[in-house]
Motif scaffolding. Sequence first.
Motif, PDB file in Angstrom:
ATOM      1  N   TYR A 257       0.827  -1.198   0.000  1.00  0.00           N
ATOM      2  CA  TYR A 257       0.000   0.000   0.000  1.00  0.00           C
ATOM      3  C   TYR A 257       0.867   1.255   0.000  1.00  0.00           C
ATOM      4  CZ  TYR A 257       0.806  -0.386   5.096  1.00  0.00           C
ATOM      5  OH  TYR A 257       1.360  -0.511   6.339  1.00  0.00           O
ATOM      6  N   GLY A 258       0.286   2.343  -0.552  1.00  0.00           N
ATOM      7  CA  GLY A 258       0.960   3.642  -0.533  1.00  0.00           C
ATOM      8  C   GLY A 258      -0.068   4.698  -0.201  1.00  0.00           C
ATOM      9  N   GLY A 259       0.149   5.903  -0.748  1.00  0.00           N
ATOM     10  CA  GLY A 259      -0.821   6.976  -0.523  1.00  0.00           C
ATOM     11  C   GLY A 259      -0.521   7.766   0.726  1.00  0.00           C
ATOM     12  N   SER A 260      -1.389   8.731   0.973  1.00  0.00           N
ATOM     13  CA  SER A 260      -1.117   9.652   2.073  1.00  0.00           C
ATOM     14  C   SER A 260      -1.669   9.148   3.399  1.00  0.00           C
ATOM     15  CB  SER A 260      -1.732  11.014   1.757  1.00  0.00           C
ATOM     16  OG  SER A 260      -3.143  10.895   1.748  1.00  0.00           O
ATOM     17  N   LEU A 316       5.039   1.024 -16.262  1.00  0.00           N
ATOM     18  CA  LEU A 316       3.631   1.324 -16.522  1.00  0.00           C
ATOM     19  C   LEU A 316       2.933   1.612 -15.196  1.00  0.00           C
ATOM     20  CD1 LEU A 316       2.776  -1.310 -19.302  1.00  0.00           C
ATOM     21  CD2 LEU A 316       3.821   0.950 -19.514  1.00  0.00           C
ATOM     22  N   GLY A 317       2.620   2.878 -14.980  1.00  0.00           N
ATOM     23  CA  GLY A 317       1.956   3.294 -13.741  1.00  0.00           C
ATOM     24  C   GLY A 317       2.931   3.885 -12.750  1.00  0.00           C
ATOM     25  N   LEU A 318       2.608   5.090 -12.267  1.00  0.00           N
ATOM     26  CA  LEU A 318       3.475   5.762 -11.292  1.00  0.00           C
ATOM     27  C   LEU A 318       2.743   6.079 -10.003  1.00  0.00           C
ATOM     28  CD1 LEU A 318       5.107   8.311 -13.788  1.00  0.00           C
ATOM     29  CD2 LEU A 318       6.279   6.377 -12.714  1.00  0.00           C
ATOM     30  N   THR A 319       1.435   6.319 -10.092  1.00  0.00           N
ATOM     31  CA  THR A 319       0.668   6.735  -8.913  1.00  0.00           C
ATOM     32  C   THR A 319       0.457   5.544  -7.975  1.00  0.00           C
ATOM     33  OG1 THR A 319      -1.388   6.326 -10.104  1.00  0.00           O
ATOM     34  CG2 THR A 319      -0.537   8.571 -10.142  1.00  0.00           C
ATOM     35  N   PHE A 320       0.103   5.831  -6.727  1.00  0.00           N
ATOM     36  CA  PHE A 320       0.008   4.728  -5.768  1.00  0.00           C
ATOM     37  C   PHE A 320      -1.214   3.848  -5.998  1.00  0.00           C
ATOM     38  CE2 PHE A 320      -2.810   7.572  -3.446  1.00  0.00           C
ATOM     39  CZ  PHE A 320      -3.665   6.725  -2.745  1.00  0.00           C
ATOM     40  N   LYS A 321      -2.185   4.410  -6.753  1.00  0.00           N
ATOM     41  CA  LYS A 321      -3.321   3.601  -7.201  1.00  0.00           C
ATOM     42  C   LYS A 321      -3.989   4.311  -8.364  1.00  0.00           C
ATOM     43  CE  LYS A 321      -6.972   5.150  -4.095  1.00  0.00           C
ATOM     44  NZ  LYS A 321      -8.064   4.710  -3.311  1.00  0.00           N
ATOM     45  N   PRO A 322      -4.881   3.626  -9.092  1.00  0.00           N
ATOM     46  CA  PRO A 322      -5.513   4.299 -10.222  1.00  0.00           C
ATOM     47  C   PRO A 322      -6.519   5.350  -9.763  1.00  0.00           C
ATOM     48  CG  PRO A 322      -6.001   1.926 -10.226  1.00  0.00           C
ATOM     49  CD  PRO A 322      -5.350   2.231  -8.937  1.00  0.00           C
ATOM     50  N   GLY A 323      -6.839   6.293 -10.647  1.00  0.00           N
ATOM     51  CA  GLY A 323      -7.884   7.272 -10.352  1.00  0.00           C
ATOM     52  C   GLY A 323      -7.384   8.507  -9.644  1.00  0.00           C
ATOM     53  N   THR A 324      -6.087   8.572  -9.378  1.00  0.00           N
ATOM     54  CA  THR A 324      -5.530   9.731  -8.664  1.00  0.00           C
ATOM     55  C   THR A 324      -4.194  10.115  -9.287  1.00  0.00           C
ATOM     56  OG1 THR A 324      -4.770  10.530  -6.508  1.00  0.00           O
ATOM     57  CG2 THR A 324      -4.417   8.213  -6.930  1.00  0.00           C
ATOM     58  N   ASP A 325      -3.803  11.404  -9.095  1.00  0.00           N
ATOM     59  CA  ASP A 325      -2.463  11.806  -9.544  1.00  0.00           C
ATOM     60  C   ASP A 325      -1.508  11.894  -8.347  1.00  0.00           C
ATOM     61  OD1 ASP A 325      -3.612  14.003  -8.369  1.00  0.00           O
ATOM     62  OD2 ASP A 325      -3.061  15.437  -9.933  1.00  0.00           O
ATOM     63  N   ARG A 328       2.176  10.167  -3.285  1.00  0.00           N
ATOM     64  CA  ARG A 328       2.716  10.009  -1.939  1.00  0.00           C
ATOM     65  C   ARG A 328       2.853   8.536  -1.567  1.00  0.00           C
ATOM     66  NH1 ARG A 328      -0.937  14.447   1.210  1.00  0.00           N
ATOM     67  NH2 ARG A 328      -2.459  13.848  -0.344  1.00  0.00           N
ATOM     68  N   GLU A 329       4.070   8.142  -1.161  1.00  0.00           N
ATOM     69  CA  GLU A 329       4.380   6.774  -0.708  1.00  0.00           C
ATOM     70  C   GLU A 329       4.106   5.716  -1.784  1.00  0.00           C
ATOM     71  OE1 GLU A 329       5.557   5.913   2.426  1.00  0.00           O
ATOM     72  OE2 GLU A 329       5.430   7.906   3.316  1.00  0.00           O
ATOM     73  N   SER A 330       4.155   6.137  -3.036  1.00  0.00           N
ATOM     74  CA  SER A 330       3.901   5.188  -4.122  1.00  0.00           C
ATOM     75  C   SER A 330       5.101   4.248  -4.279  1.00  0.00           C
ATOM     76  CB  SER A 330       3.682   5.974  -5.414  1.00  0.00           C
ATOM     77  OG  SER A 330       3.522   5.092  -6.471  1.00  0.00           O
ATOM     78  N   TYR A 347      11.555   4.385 -19.382  1.00  0.00           N
ATOM     79  CA  TYR A 347      10.495   5.019 -20.174  1.00  0.00           C
ATOM     80  C   TYR A 347       9.220   4.832 -19.374  1.00  0.00           C
ATOM     81  CZ  TYR A 347      13.621   5.730 -24.053  1.00  0.00           C
ATOM     82  OH  TYR A 347      14.659   6.185 -24.819  1.00  0.00           O
ATOM     83  N   ALA A 348       8.746   5.938 -18.785  1.00  0.00           N
ATOM     84  CA  ALA A 348       7.623   5.825 -17.855  1.00  0.00           C
ATOM     85  C   ALA A 348       6.325   6.340 -18.474  1.00  0.00           C
ATOM     86  CB  ALA A 348       7.928   6.608 -16.581  1.00  0.00           C
ATOM     87  N   TYR A 349       5.251   5.608 -18.180  1.00  0.00           N
ATOM     88  CA  TYR A 349       3.911   6.019 -18.636  1.00  0.00           C
ATOM     89  C   TYR A 349       2.954   6.015 -17.452  1.00  0.00           C
ATOM     90  CZ  TYR A 349      -0.867   5.517 -20.247  1.00  0.00           C
ATOM     91  OH  TYR A 349      -2.218   5.688 -20.399  1.00  0.00           O
ATOM     92  N   ASP A 350       2.141   7.060 -17.360  1.00  0.00           N
ATOM     93  CA  ASP A 350       1.022   7.072 -16.412  1.00  0.00           C
ATOM     94  C   ASP A 350      -0.006   8.057 -16.977  1.00  0.00           C
ATOM     95  OD1 ASP A 350       0.521   6.432 -13.109  1.00  0.00           O
ATOM     96  OD2 ASP A 350      -0.599   8.093 -13.992  1.00  0.00           O
ATOM     97  N   PRO A 351      -1.287   7.678 -17.000  1.00  0.00           N
ATOM     98  CA  PRO A 351      -2.261   8.579 -17.627  1.00  0.00           C
ATOM     99  C   PRO A 351      -2.388   9.937 -16.949  1.00  0.00           C
ATOM    100  CG  PRO A 351      -3.359   6.614 -16.733  1.00  0.00           C
ATOM    101  CD  PRO A 351      -1.888   6.400 -16.592  1.00  0.00           C
ATOM    102  N   VAL A 352      -2.172  10.033 -15.637  1.00  0.00           N
ATOM    103  CA  VAL A 352      -2.280  11.359 -14.994  1.00  0.00           C
ATOM    104  C   VAL A 352      -1.116  11.702 -14.053  1.00  0.00           C
ATOM    105  CG1 VAL A 352      -4.822  11.389 -15.087  1.00  0.00           C
ATOM    106  CG2 VAL A 352      -3.696  10.605 -13.026  1.00  0.00           C
ATOM    107  N   GLY A 353      -0.248  10.751 -13.761  1.00  0.00           N
ATOM    108  CA  GLY A 353       0.769  10.977 -12.727  1.00  0.00           C
ATOM    109  C   GLY A 353       2.102  11.504 -13.225  1.00  0.00           C
ATOM    110  N   MET A 354       2.286  11.630 -14.561  1.00  0.00           N
ATOM    111  CA  MET A 354       3.624  11.967 -15.075  1.00  0.00           C
ATOM    112  C   MET A 354       4.057  13.381 -14.717  1.00  0.00           C
ATOM    113  SD  MET A 354       3.981   9.892 -18.645  1.00  0.00           S
ATOM    114  CE  MET A 354       2.720  10.721 -19.558  1.00  0.00           C
ATOM    115  N   LYS A 355       3.089  14.303 -14.688  1.00  0.00           N
ATOM    116  CA  LYS A 355       3.431  15.707 -14.387  1.00  0.00           C
ATOM    117  C   LYS A 355       4.032  15.789 -12.968  1.00  0.00           C
ATOM    118  CE  LYS A 355       1.357  20.288 -14.132  1.00  0.00           C
ATOM    119  NZ  LYS A 355       1.383  20.412 -12.672  1.00  0.00           N
ATOM    120  N   ASN A 356       3.327  15.219 -12.018  1.00  0.00           N
ATOM    121  CA  ASN A 356       3.818  15.268 -10.632  1.00  0.00           C
ATOM    122  C   ASN A 356       5.142  14.512 -10.489  1.00  0.00           C
ATOM    123  OD1 ASN A 356       1.639  16.724  -9.832  1.00  0.00           O
ATOM    124  ND2 ASN A 356       0.543  15.048  -8.852  1.00  0.00           N
TER     125      ASN A 356
END
Length: 453
Positions: A257-260, A316-325, A328-330, A347-356
């Motif tokens: 698990y990750g996240g805040s 493939l995937g950077l955020t700690f779970k889908p649906g969020t950018d 934290r603790e990912s 080469y990293a891909y994430d639909p919303v997490g790449m900016k952060n």
Amino acid sequence: MFNIAVAGTGYVGLVAGVCFAEVGHQVTCVDIDEDKINMLKKGVSPIYEAGLEDLMKKNYKAGRIDYTTDSTSAYKQADVIFIGVGTPEQADGSANLSYISTVARQIAESVEKKCLVVVKSTVPVGTNDKVQQFIEDFLINNVQVEVASNPEFLAQGSAVHDTLNAERIIIGTESKWAEKMLIDIYTPFNLPIISVSRRSAEMIKYASNDFLALKISYMNDIANLCELVGADIEDVAKGMSFDSRIGNKFLNAGIGYGGSCFPKDTKALDYIARQQGYELKTVKAAIEVNTEQKTKLFNKASKRLITFSGLKVAILGLTFKPGTDDLRESPSLEIIPLLLEQGANIYAYDPVGMKNFSEKFQEGKLGNGSISYVHDIENALDQANVCFILTEWNQIKDILPEKYKGLMRTPLIYDGRNIYNVKDMENAGVEYYSIGRKPSKRVGVQKVEFQTT
Ligand code: NAD
């Protein structure tokens, strides 16, 4: 309907404020971050949450919500002030309550009429009592202020839905007046309300989050044992889930698990227990298992490869779970530095997490390797030597096994979210490793080649 002020426009404060406006309350959201407030006034959400911007725009247009950095004007005539500021983890595991105390001070110096202060942030047991005392100590005007607890249970990625359809609302109060006020605020939501004391409400939040963290770590522990004894964690979880005492949620094994919330709330409760001279052994074990689990996939791949130096590694995937950018603790924050240290070209891909993520790990040469961010999965996989799946976004789940085989130089996959069927990967000729399951039989290239370009 009430005049509500909300301190903090993060995941909890903003979503709560918007949902209070949605049911008809008059809401003012306060934050110290001017950039955030300017974005919010333009109808842009600083966080990614499904449905949030639509509700923001709708209620702003209807004049039911506004945003400001001016806490005094927001608090002075409020009927209720919700506190939703952060309570991040400190080095010793305890919760940092400095943001709470700043808001408490601002409230004490602003309020001009009787009001209810509601702590929504996750805080150690007894904090509400201290906030009550603190506000009384610093009050400027001769008005009555009462503090209540109303912990938040939303999950990032479905925050708006979770708030409007919460399974329960916990309210912790010390007077009938405060209890009635909170019940009245939540009545339009038409949700079950459980009314307890302030201390019990504070404890319910930690006990709930830590139980979920424990469930995840337990399944990961069992998954690790499954690998050693030749059982399959998915079959095991399925078999367990039919027992209604166990339930069918939170039984998926993965890379931890990750996240805040879970990481900090487990450490905070462990700290609270230690302060009382008590050892919370189950929670300690959950923390330990999770720490090891985050690098499990990297360690597995390290056993298979000589080195990551010079290899093209698809992430493939950077955020700690889908649906969020939220990052934290990912687990990506643990695995990517290890790969860069060894000289991987990521080469990293994430639909919303790449900016952060790119704010923490700038594109280009980094460590002994490099990192590039790509907007489509094909570019990440093209000629890659190895691929790590770290978040179960639908965009990633939709990739057919044949695609890995077709695009990658060596179709070698380490899946931290168990999104594929092992047999399907094997049939497509993909060498596939996941959590708590047998790997696919080794197929195709046995030796990993270095990129020449
Ligand atoms: P966050 O970090 O996303 O947001 C906190 C916000 O408070 C920031 O925008 C910050 O600028 C603002 N802030 C700081 N000081 C302020 C002040 N004096 N006045 C006004 N605003 C101020 O935090 P979050 O994730 O929303 O979490 C808030 C709390 O809720 C924490 O205690 C957390 O544990 C708890 N919680 C979080 C979640 C979650 O999923 N994120 C779920 C349940 C509970």
